[in-house]
Design a protein around this motif. Structure first.
Motif, mmCIF file in Angstrom:
data_model
loop_
_atom_site.group_PDB
_atom_site.id
_atom_site.type_symbol
_atom_site.label_atom_id
_atom_site.label_comp_id
_atom_site.label_asym_id
_atom_site.label_seq_id
_atom_site.Cartn_x
_atom_site.Cartn_y
_atom_site.Cartn_z
ATOM 1 N N SER A 73 0.815 -1.212 0.000
ATOM 2 C CA SER A 73 0.000 0.000 0.000
ATOM 3 C C SER A 73 0.850 1.264 0.000
ATOM 4 O O SER A 73 0.526 2.215 -0.703
ATOM 5 N N THR A 74 1.963 1.268 0.737
ATOM 6 C CA THR A 74 2.765 2.495 0.707
ATOM 7 C C THR A 74 3.387 2.707 -0.669
ATOM 8 O O THR A 74 3.466 3.826 -1.155
ATOM 9 N N ASN A 75 3.794 1.607 -1.316
ATOM 10 C CA ASN A 75 4.355 1.762 -2.653
ATOM 11 C C ASN A 75 3.314 2.213 -3.668
ATOM 12 O O ASN A 75 3.595 3.035 -4.533
ATOM 13 N N GLN A 76 2.115 1.665 -3.569
ATOM 14 C CA GLN A 76 1.049 2.082 -4.487
ATOM 15 C C GLN A 76 0.697 3.548 -4.262
ATOM 16 O O GLN A 76 0.551 4.315 -5.194
ATOM 17 N N LEU A 77 0.545 3.903 -2.977
ATOM 18 C CA LEU A 77 0.129 5.272 -2.673
ATOM 19 C C LEU A 77 1.188 6.302 -3.051
ATOM 20 O O LEU A 77 0.852 7.434 -3.388
ATOM 21 N N SER A 78 2.449 5.887 -3.023
ATOM 22 C CA SER A 78 3.475 6.854 -3.397
ATOM 23 C C SER A 78 3.357 7.233 -4.875
ATOM 24 O O SER A 78 3.844 8.265 -5.292
ATOM 25 N N GLN A 79 2.693 6.394 -5.670
ATOM 26 C CA GLN A 79 2.537 6.680 -7.102
ATOM 27 C C GLN A 79 1.154 7.222 -7.443
ATOM 28 O O GLN A 79 0.869 7.540 -8.591
ATOM 29 N N VAL A 93 -12.407 16.704 -8.831
ATOM 30 C CA VAL A 93 -12.792 15.728 -7.823
ATOM 31 C C VAL A 93 -11.826 15.898 -6.672
ATOM 32 O O VAL A 93 -10.669 16.230 -6.887
ATOM 33 N N LYS A 94 -12.303 15.710 -5.461
ATOM 34 C CA LYS A 94 -11.413 15.845 -4.322
ATOM 35 C C LYS A 94 -10.212 14.913 -4.497
ATOM 36 O O LYS A 94 -10.375 13.706 -4.662
ATOM 37 N N LYS A 95 -9.017 15.496 -4.467
ATOM 38 C CA LYS A 95 -7.826 14.719 -4.799
ATOM 39 C C LYS A 95 -7.567 13.586 -3.810
ATOM 40 O O LYS A 95 -6.974 12.577 -4.153
ATOM 41 N N LEU A 96 -8.054 13.788 -2.595
ATOM 42 C CA LEU A 96 -7.801 12.796 -1.548
ATOM 43 C C LEU A 96 -8.482 11.467 -1.864
ATOM 44 O O LEU A 96 -8.116 10.423 -1.332
ATOM 45 N N LEU A 97 -9.483 11.504 -2.759
ATOM 46 C CA LEU A 97 -10.204 10.270 -3.076
ATOM 47 C C LEU A 97 -9.306 9.260 -3.795
ATOM 48 O O LEU A 97 -9.536 8.060 -3.700
ATOM 49 N N TYR A 98 -8.294 9.744 -4.511
ATOM 50 C CA TYR A 98 -7.441 8.804 -5.243
ATOM 51 C C TYR A 98 -6.601 7.941 -4.300
ATOM 52 O O TYR A 98 -6.649 6.715 -4.409
ATOM 53 N N PRO A 99 -5.851 8.557 -3.358
ATOM 54 C CA PRO A 99 -5.129 7.684 -2.425
ATOM 55 C C PRO A 99 -6.072 6.850 -1.566
ATOM 56 O O PRO A 99 -5.764 5.697 -1.247
ATOM 57 N N LEU A 100 -7.221 7.424 -1.230
ATOM 58 C CA LEU A 100 -8.173 6.681 -0.399
ATOM 59 C C LEU A 100 -8.623 5.412 -1.116
ATOM 60 O O LEU A 100 -8.660 4.327 -0.534
ATOM 61 N N SER A 101 -8.959 5.555 -2.400
ATOM 62 C CA SER A 101 -9.424 4.373 -3.132
ATOM 63 C C SER A 101 -8.284 3.374 -3.325
ATOM 64 O O SER A 101 -8.492 2.168 -3.316
ATOM 65 N N LEU A 151 0.260 8.684 1.936
ATOM 66 C CA LEU A 151 -0.157 10.015 1.499
ATOM 67 C C LEU A 151 1.018 10.989 1.514
ATOM 68 O O LEU A 151 1.186 11.802 0.590
ATOM 69 N N ILE A 152 1.842 10.888 2.547
ATOM 70 C CA ILE A 152 3.031 11.744 2.614
ATOM 71 C C ILE A 152 3.945 11.443 1.432
ATOM 72 O O ILE A 152 4.385 12.342 0.709
ATOM 73 N N LEU A 153 4.201 10.153 1.207
ATOM 74 C CA LEU A 153 5.087 9.760 0.108
ATOM 75 C C LEU A 153 4.496 10.191 -1.228
ATOM 76 O O LEU A 153 5.203 10.721 -2.083
ATOM 77 N N GLY A 154 3.208 9.973 -1.400
ATOM 78 C CA GLY A 154 2.550 10.311 -2.665
ATOM 79 C C GLY A 154 2.606 11.801 -2.946
ATOM 80 O O GLY A 154 2.861 12.222 -4.081
ATOM 81 N N SER A 155 2.384 12.625 -1.909
ATOM 82 C CA SER A 155 2.396 14.074 -2.099
ATOM 83 C C SER A 155 3.793 14.561 -2.482
ATOM 84 O O SER A 155 3.952 15.390 -3.374
ATOM 85 N N LEU A 156 4.806 14.028 -1.793
ATOM 86 C CA LEU A 156 6.169 14.485 -2.068
ATOM 87 C C LEU A 156 6.676 13.951 -3.408
ATOM 88 O O LEU A 156 7.451 14.604 -4.094
ATOM 89 N N ASN A 157 6.183 12.781 -3.761
ATOM 90 C CA ASN A 157 6.651 12.138 -4.989
ATOM 91 C C ASN A 157 6.287 12.952 -6.234
ATOM 92 O O ASN A 157 6.966 12.869 -7.251
ATOM 93 N N VAL A 158 5.232 13.752 -6.125
ATOM 94 C CA VAL A 158 4.849 14.593 -7.253
ATOM 95 C C VAL A 158 5.971 15.577 -7.581
ATOM 96 O O VAL A 158 6.244 15.872 -8.738
ATOM 97 N N PHE A 159 6.652 16.048 -6.539
ATOM 98 C CA PHE A 159 7.688 17.063 -6.735
ATOM 99 C C PHE A 159 9.064 16.449 -6.959
ATOM 100 O O PHE A 159 9.861 16.967 -7.722
#
Lengths: 251, 246
Positions: A73-79, A93-101, A151-159
């Motif tokens: 899950s952490t690896n998936q969420l980071s992407q 769409v609320k962006k938080l829904l993507y990591p949530l799903s 979520l932390i990893l996913g947010s930072l991974n964008v940058f």
């Protein structure tokens, strides 16, 4: 939550599972087979070395399935934001829904395997009693923990795209630093403190209480888990809020 | 006329982008972490715009002058640095080429996800939606059951366009989709846009084809370097756009 959002999450989870097992014959069954193969390897490699651990297979498996859930899950969420860039750019769409799903997808995956493993664990000597029910709140707590970290990893991974790669690498280290294949008892007393800095240690301790020893989870360690999860969750929301406005221009 | 349904007041939008191509931590440290690798680039400067109900507004401008950004700001996908965006009608998804299509999934699965994402999914009417899309896009059921990655570009745009126009939107935003698709389908799309317009929808139309803008829109704006250099009838905007290339 309104109905439309419910459908949306349902479809995102459905989509994720479809994408994951597209062109695979065994599909969801892999959520059982994947940990099983690991278990066989471990049994083969370590069971002699750690022969003092009673019911070694059961010991390993109780930690292992949760570890795989954590790492997947952490690896998936980071992407997650990168993978859904095309949707983020065209839909409000609320962006938080993507990591949530994404987290729910992994949870479905995990549960599918977990139910099958319960049979195996029974066969391996797990005592079936009411204390087993404690695993339900622990699974929920653990999911929130994984979600927050992801979520932390996913947010930072964008940058910085190497956050994802770095995490992938750290995963291996974390695996050996967590008492999954071995018991904390083999660690010399003076180093144990450092091992306990690893949040996963506390989770595995509690999980082993339930799934290996068949007793109620230690209150002391459960409390640790709750505190760690809450702090991490707040931190995750903070990081997400700080970074989310920059997602579109960096995707 | 009554009050505007879309109102932008002094809207500025900037992109944080990195000029030095810093995409990894390594680059970040190498290029000196004291210099921020992220630079702000102003894409929209002080935009003031009012759109009234039932209007169709053409948005013209060179590539990269902020047309898509303007649509995203209106759709609420991007939040502006300054100024305010007020939209008082329901926004339907931005219609851009292939946006939101999941290549590994089939056409029908994509239709379902798309309707769910736009918040219009209802279990009892989904079959109806699929039928509408099938008949409008002229894609056969067999084709709709194929993974979208096997579609041609034309088929993709047929699917995307048909899905978005399958229900009557209140506000429709079209970002250069008519360019693909054969002549027959282009005509069909224009007819459908007219229909949607007749039914009272507000339309924002981004295009590079001045003829299309004249055909579809009554008003037009032209963007240059993030500013509105012309705001008038569609003919005015087209004239300003053509002037850019003289």
């Amino acid at each position: 939550m309104d109905k439309a959002k419910g459908y949306l999450i349902y479809f995102l989870v459905y989509k994720n599972i479809q994408l994951k097992y597209k062109h695979s014959i065994l599909g969801l069954l892999w959520s059982f087979l994947h940990p099983l193969f690991y278990l066989l390897i471990f049994n083969f490699v370590f069971s002699q070395a750690f022969s003092q651990i009673h019911h070694y297979s059961l010991f390993v498996i109780s930690g292992l399935i949760f570890w795989i859930y954590f790492s997947a899950s952490t690896n998936q969420l980071s992407q997650t934001f990168i993978r859904n860039a095309h949707l983020l750019k065209s839909l409000n769409v609320k962006k938080l829904l993507y990591p949530l799903s994404e987290q729910l997808t992994e949870l479905v995956n995990f549960l599918a395997g977990f139910i099958l493993f319960l049979f195996l664990m029974y066969y391996l000597g797990l005592d079936i009693n009411w204390n087993l029910l404690f695993i339900v709140p622990i699974i929920i707590l653990f999911s929130v923990f994984c979600f927050s970290l992801g979520l932390i990893l996913g947010s930072l991974n964008v940058f910085f795209r190497d956050v994802g790669i770095l995490w992938n690498t750290l995963n291996a280290a974390l695996f050996y630093l967590s008492p999954i294949a071995y018991s904390i008892d083999i660690i010399p007393l003076e180093y144990r403190f450092y091992f306990k800095l690893n949040p996963l240690f506390h989770f595995f301790y509690v999980i082993r209480n339930i799934l290996y020893e068949g007793i109620a989870p230690s209150l002391h360690y459960t409390l640790y888990c709750v505190i760690i999860t809450l702090v991490l969750f707040m931190l995750a929301l903070f990081v997400y809020r700080k970074t989310k406005n920059g997602f579109i221009s960096n995707l | 006329m009554n009050s505007p349904v879309i109102e932008l007041k002094n809207v500025s939008v900037s992109y944080v982008h990195n000029t030095t191509g810093v995409y990894s931590l390594k680059d970040y440290f190498v290029s000196g972490m004291f210099l921020s690798p992220f630079k702000r680039k102003l894409v929209l400067k002080d935009i003031n715009l009012k759109v009234y109900k039932g209007e169709s507004l053409g948005i013209l401008g060179r590539n990269g002058e902020g047309k898509s950004t303007l649509l995203r700001a209106i759709a609420g996908i991007l939040s502006p640095d300054k100024g305010s965006v007020d939209v008082s009608i329901e926004i339907s998804p931005l219609l851009a080429l292939g946006a939101g299509l999941e290549l590994e999934l089939t056409g029908i699965e994509n239709i379902k996800i798309y309707t769910a994402l736009s918040g219009k999914y209802a279990k009892n009417s989904i079959q109806e939606t699929i039928d509408t899309v099938a008949s409008f896009s002229e894609l056969s059921i067999e084709q709709l059951n194929m993974p979208v990655k096997m579609y041609s570009t034309g088929m993709l745009s047929r699917l995307a366009f048909s899905t978005v126009v399958s229900s009557q939107p209140e506000l429709m935003m079209i970002d250069e989709v008519l360019a693909v698709g054969d002549k027959g389908f282009q005509e069909k799309c224009k007819q459908r846009i007219h229909q949607i317009k007749q039914a009272g929808a507000t339309i924002l139309f981004v295009s590079h084809n001045p003829d299309e803008v004249l055909e579809v829109c009554d008003r037009g704006i032209c963007l240059e370097e993030g500013e509105i250099i012309c705001n008038g009838t569609s003919a005015d905007a087209v004239a300003a756009y053509n002037n850019l290339f003289v």
